[in-house]
Design a protein around this motif. Structure first.
Motif, short mmCIF file in Angstrom:
data_model
loop_
_atom_site.label_atom_id
_atom_site.label_comp_id
_atom_site.label_asym_id
_atom_site.label_seq_id
_atom_site.Cartn_x
_atom_site.Cartn_y
_atom_site.Cartn_z
N GLU A 104 28.91 70.90 45.94
CA GLU A 104 28.75 69.48 46.32
C GLU A 104 29.40 69.23 47.68
O GLU A 104 28.88 68.47 48.49
N ARG B 277 35.14 57.73 51.65
CA ARG B 277 34.65 56.50 50.99
C ARG B 277 34.82 55.32 51.94
O ARG B 277 34.09 54.33 51.85
N PHE C 73 25.44 62.24 36.67
CA PHE C 73 25.21 61.65 38.00
C PHE C 73 23.76 61.18 38.02
O PHE C 73 22.93 61.63 37.24
N LYS C 74 23.47 60.26 38.90
CA LYS C 74 22.13 59.66 38.98
C LYS C 74 21.27 60.55 39.88
O LYS C 74 21.73 61.05 40.90
N ASP D 269 22.31 57.97 49.72
CA ASP D 269 22.79 57.72 48.35
C ASP D 269 23.26 59.01 47.71
O ASP D 269 24.20 59.04 46.91
N TRP E 15 26.85 59.55 48.15
CA TRP E 15 27.72 58.84 47.19
C TRP E 15 27.77 59.62 45.87
O TRP E 15 28.82 59.82 45.28
N GLU E 16 26.57 60.11 45.44
CA GLU E 16 26.53 60.82 44.15
C GLU E 16 27.39 62.08 44.21
O GLU E 16 28.14 62.38 43.28
N SER E 17 27.30 62.80 45.34
CA SER E 17 28.09 64.05 45.42
C SER E 17 29.57 63.73 45.27
O SER E 17 30.32 64.44 44.60
N ASN F 221 30.84 61.28 43.60
CA ASN F 221 31.14 61.01 42.18
C ASN F 221 31.32 62.32 41.42
O ASN F 221 32.26 62.50 40.64
N ILE F 222 30.40 63.26 41.69
CA ILE F 222 30.48 64.54 40.96
C ILE F 222 31.82 65.21 41.23
O ILE F 222 32.54 65.63 40.32
N GLU G 45 34.57 63.90 42.15
CA GLU G 45 35.70 63.19 41.54
C GLU G 45 35.79 63.48 40.05
O GLU G 45 36.88 63.60 39.49
N GLN G 46 34.62 63.64 39.40
CA GLN G 46 34.69 63.91 37.95
C GLN G 46 35.28 65.28 37.69
O GLN G 46 35.89 65.51 36.66
#
Lengths: 155, 161, 362, 373
Positions: D111, D187, D251-252, D270, D273-275, D277-278, D280-281
């Motif tokens: 990612e 961010r 993730f979306k 977008d 942003w998703e990467s 999120n991944i 961070e999880q």
């Protein structure tokens, strides 16, 4: 559709296909078919509503000692199942097979690449020229018997 | 009349987005503290590369000029680009009196090396390491062919392949 | 007039007397012309070097980097080094280029910007040519530059430069309209075309304040059309690197390329000088009607600094445009001019004329 | 009309312009032969092969570890994902069980590579459209990621961090703090990308409605990755056939339907942003365990055919290995995302202007060594 249903579905087609028995189960269902009726099988697989393989994600040429092969990896974007169609071309000196450009536009460059590196001619391909090498390059580099002292470094 | 209204709305909306974009660059010109340029040749003494940085392959020698390379050619086989070339010879070893394969020259062609780090884990005796030097520009290509083991260096005792 | 002490005409008339005492009538005129020529030549080169340095530094600070720092203190000698490099470079020419036109093109562009800079009022009494049709003269001269670009594009016999030249031809021809019209709104206020009178009329307040809304709209349109006129900012389609490598001056190198480069920057200076003169009152200090004490303080700053300050403020805004916005496509460029700038400009002139008629301006 | 007919037909007004192989906006040695009628393009004919090293022939004489190193030089912006594709294929061939730690680290770094590739794409797209400042902002953020890579495996771009069976090194101690620092920084900076470019009216006019690609064409041309998803075809391999740690991350999958250049642009923004999120999880719960599985020095795959596809920043990279039990494979084929994306260029660019062609090419994000191999 699971592999077994897929296999029966293909056997029900009028085209003469065979399934190689291998001891360990291959990743995808592999159908062997002769060069002549490859195009018929693939167009059947694409237009038939329950199989509906509408995405050709990989077309590969392989050079075996006594015959040539062109593999078609197909996937259905709706049913999400895959299949491999293995087309055997027996004549290695002047291999010819029908082009699937009319079914999948992505085949244009894949087939030009196979022609460029393997020498497999494709009938009714819109513009069959070498893709990477110069037009006057002799020999097909990815064949096993291709020899080129300058560029190939034997480690 | 409606056409005129959205004509004006379009013009005003467009100018608002332009000014919004200028605010970003305006912010950066008004905050010179955030400049990130590193002036390379001037900051050479403070510049320290990370310790895993792959600059070039080096063979560390300890204080009495000994290295750990037994000439087993594991790295030569592992290298995808034929960068390493080991010239070894069977030299008579005094104590044991037997002929033993020892390394004469560890030739390293820097111009062919792609810094892929496949040779370092392949070496059984950890003789070679990745150095931190990255200034490889030379005026003459022959300088790029380096011999890694120093002239009178010997194999460190007790290193067995 | 408080700031007579800064009047340059004292200096110029004393030189005139000195020369008259030494030589005959005609030779005085000739030497004066030579002096003015030399002054403008040095002004040209100094201006070019300073502007290029400013552009590179401002662009660097916009992009969070330092810009040229090595040659000279803080990189000040960088542009001098560039100029010397361009002097020493070999002037290439493609074999099948049209030789005469190829060499003629840079001179046309330089001549047109030379003639335009002659009419710019630098300070009180420091103006080479104060014609009574000053504004009309400048807009007419600046349209010769496009001929140079078209000849350059055609003569270098390169497909990219031809496309670039045709694009910039269409662009400059259509944007001259908006430049002329936006200046016209101010001429409606001042009533005269002579630069010195325009500046004189802004004695008790610059037109951009006294002409309130329509003057501000005209100023914005002038800025947009001005950047387009000099092939800069979001309108640099003529030499769009990502599409046509370097546009009309792809084939030029050495001193010929330096002419194109210099002319672009001096054109930018001329456009912002005219903008400063028309909208921000040239070298006229900032006065507010009755506050006499405030006016006195303002008069202590010499008019030349007022003029350069305003011009470089407008140049900074044009650089801000260039380094923030992406490039327009050729058809969007023309729709922006013909469908947006022109109608707004015409309505603006109507409003301004009505305001002047009713006397609502300050 | 094909190139031959136009050349010898007298009355045609069309003329040819060579865009490339050395051209600022082709990002590599790709030559486009444009048939122009004034400013509008009637035909785009790519000429390839300027950087053809025949990687597939080299793979036939190299060992499997050396093949992994070769894939760095294909799509140099998603190196880690290319290496991961070959390693997953080899591990599938050997039926090896990979420690959980390796899967999570591989997904995090994939990612991060996708983020760095999209940042570079955003910067270069801005430069192609004339906003040169965006190039500097894109590279400023990308610098933090390449520093993290330099710290973990020593190389900034062509990382070769994966080996069949795991990773070459373990992650350094400050890896997690650095990645969290980067995410906090980015961010704040990503909304600036939107402020500078996405909402800009000039940018909108330049990209909206330019280079429309319908969903059927996208599937038929095989345009995968963000360019395909912008036409409404959800082809994300991370969702269809999850590999490494993608099955335990939600993730979306971003899809738009208009299929024009602006939709392709929005998909990538977008996706950034998703990467994040991944990452961070996963960043806080990297499981313990060894970072590589013991493999034999000379890897010999059994006589099988393996196809492993991976979602790189540009689309679906497939690795087909046909091995006959010897040290090096009998035939290796890389299904390159760039080749099929380029194939669709002609249908998108026909009828547009030269400036549109530059916009379309930067939105399908071509990397030429990935096409030529």
């Amino acid at each position: 559709m699971t592999r077994q249903e897929l296999q029966n579905k293909i056997l029900s087609f009028p085209i003469e296909t065979s399934f190689a028995e291998t001891e360990v189960e291959t990743q995808y269902l592999t159908t062997d078919v002769s060069a002549k009726n490859t195009h018929a099988l693939i167009s059947e697989l694409k237009n038939n509503s329950d199989t509906y393989f509408d995405y050709l994600f990989c077309q590969t040429g392989i050079d075996f000692p006594e015959h040539m092969e062109v593999l078609f990896h197909l996937r259905s974007t709706t049913h999400l199942h895959e299949i491999v169609v293995r087309a055997k071309i027996d004549d290695r000196e002047n291999p010819i097979i029908d082009s699937v450009y009319d079914l999948y536009k992505t085949a244009e460059y894949h087939e030009r690449e196979i022609f460029d590196l393997f020498g497999v001619k494709f009938n009714n391909h819109p513009d069959l020229r070498r893709l990477f090498l110069d037009d006057d390059w002799e020999g097909y580099p990815l064949r096993k018997d291709y020899v080129d002292e300058i560029n190939i470094v034997e480690l | 009349m409606k056409a005129i209204i959205n004509y004006i709305k379009e013009v005003v909306g467009g100018i608002k987005t332009l000014i919004n974009g200028m605010k970003v660059t305006g912010y950066y010109i008004s905050h010179p503290k955030e400049i990130i340029t590193q002036q390379y040749p001037e900051n050479k003494d403070t510049l320290k590369m990370m310790d895993r940085f792959r600059g070039e392959v080096i063979m560390p020698h300890d204080e009495n000029n000994e290295h750990a390379c037994t000439g087993c050619e594991a790295c030569e086989i592992a290298c995808p680009n034929g960068t390493i070339e080991i010239i070894s010879d069977r030299i008579l070893n005094e104590e044991t009196g037997k002929k033993k394969k020892t390394i004469v020259k560890f030739v390293y062609h820097l111009q062919m090396c792609t810094m892929c780090n496949l040779c370092i884990p392949a070496c059984p005796t950890d003789a070679i390491k990745m150095g931190q030097n990255f200034e490889h520009a030379v005026f003459d290509r022959s300088k790029l062919t380096k011999v890694l083991n120093k002239p009178e260096s010997k194999l460190r005792a007790g290193v067995e392949d | 007039m408080k700031f007579d002490i800064y009047d340059f005409s004292v200096l110029t008339s004393s030189i005139h007397e000195l020369l008259r005492s030494v030589m005959g009538e005609t030779s005085v005129m000739i030497t004066e012309m030579v002096i003015v020529g030399i002054v403008f030549l040095t002004l040209f080169s100094v201006l070019g070097l300073v502007l290029i340095y400013i552009e590179r530094k401002v662009c660097a600070f916009f992009q969070q980097r330092l810009g040229p720092m090595r040659v000279g203190f803080w990189g000040t000698a960088q542009t001098v080094a560039d100029a010397i490099k361009l002097l020493l470079k070999e002037p290439l020419m493609t074999k099948s280029a049209d030789k005469f036109l190829f060499n003629l093109a840079p001179f046309i562009i330089i001549i047109s910007s030379f003639m335009a800079i002659a009419a710019v009022p630098f300070a009180l009494g420091l103006q080479a040519l104060d014609l009574n049709i000053g504004v009309f003269y400048v807009t007419a001269i600046s349209s010769i530059g496009v001929a140079g670009i078209l000849i350059a594009g055609w003569a270098s016999n390169n497909k990219y430069s031809l496309i670039g030249a045709i694009r910039s031809g269409a662009q400059i021809v259509s944007y001259e309209l908006s430049v002329g019209l936006s200046i016209l709104t101010i001429v409606v206020l001042t009533g005269s075309l002579q630069f010195s009178e325009i500046i004189e009329s802004q004695r008790d307040g610059w037109w951009i304040f006294r002409g309130h809304i329509p003057a501000f709209i005209a100023f914005v349109i002038f800025l947009i059309a001005g950047t387009a006129e000099t092939n800069r900012g979001p309108f640099d389609l003529a030499e769009a690197e990502s599409e046509l490598t370097a546009g009309f001056h792809t084939e030029y190198s050495g001193m010929k390329f330096a002419f194109f480069f210099l002319a672009e920057f001096v054109n930018m200076f001329i456009i912002s000088a005219i903008g400063a003169t028309m909208f921000l009152g040239g070298w006229m200090p900032l006065h507010f009607g009755e506050l006499t004490s405030f006016n006195e303080i303002m008069d202590f700053i010499p008019p030349l600094f007022w003029f350069l300050g305003k011009t470089f403020f407008i140049i900074f805004i044009m650089m801000w445009f260039k380094w923030t916005f992406p490039r327009l496509r050729i058809d969007q460029l023309l729709t922006l001019e013909w469908k947006y700038l022109l109608p707004i400009n015409l309505i603006n002139i109507l409003i301004m004329a009505f305001i002047v008629l009713m006397g609502w301006h300050f | 009309m094909s190139v031959k007919e136009v050349q010898n037909s007298k009355e045609s007004q069309e003329y040819f312009v060579n865009m490339g192989p050395q051209h600022p906006s082709t990002h590599g040695v790709l030559r486009l032969l444009l048939t122009l009628d004034g400013e509008t393009i009637t035909n785009v004919e790519p000429h390839l092969g300027y950087i053809h090293r025949s990687i597939e022939k080299m793979c036939e004489r190299d060992s499997y570890q050396q093949i992994v190193h070769l894939t760095d030089r294909m799509d140099y912006l998603s190196c880690h994902m290319n290496n991961e594709a070959v390693c997953l294929a080899v591990e599938k061939g050997l039926e090896m069980e990979i420690p959980e730690r390796v899967k999570v680290i591989r997904t995090i770094i994939s990612e991060l590579t996708r983020l760095s590739s999209h940042q570079l794409w955003w910067g270069v797209m801005g430069m192609d459209l004339g906003a040169i400042t965006s190039f500097l902002y894109g590279f400023r953020d990308r610098e933090m990621i390449t520093d993290i890579f330099e710290e973990t495996c020593g190389a900034r771009l062509t990382m070769n961090y994966n080996i069949p069976g795991g990773l070459m090194f373990d992650i350094p101690s400050n890896f997690q703090t650095k990645v969290k620092e980067f995410i906090i920084h980015f961010r704040k900076k990503l909304p600036e990308y939107d402020q500078l470019m996405t909402n800009n009216i000039i940018f909108r006019n330049r990209t909206e409605g330019v280079g429309i690609l319908t969903k059927e064409d996208a599937i038929s041309y095989g345009v995968t990755g963000p360019s395909g998803r912008a036409s409404g075809w959800n082809n994300d391999i991370r969702k269809i056939k999850p590999y490494s740690a993608y099955d335990r991350v939600e993730f979306k999958e971003i899809t738009y339907t208009k299929g024009d250049s602006f939709a392709r642009y929005k998909v990538r923004i977008d996706e950034m942003w998703e990467s994040m999120n991944i990452i961070e999880q996963l960043i806080d719960n990297i499981p313990e365990g060894n970072y590589k599985e013991k493999t034999r020095v000379v890897i010999k795959l059994p006589k099988t055919e393996i196809y492993q596809s991976v979602e790189t920043a540009r689309g679906e990279l497939g690795v087909y290995i046909n091995s006959d039990g010897k040290k090096s494979p009998y035939r290796v084929k890389f299904r390159s995302p760039g080749l099929s994306n380029l194939n669709a260029l002609n249908s998108m660019a026909k009828g547009g202007k030269i400036a549109d062609l530059v916009t379309i090419m930067s939105t399908i994000d071509l990397v030429i060594p990935d096409i030529d191999r």
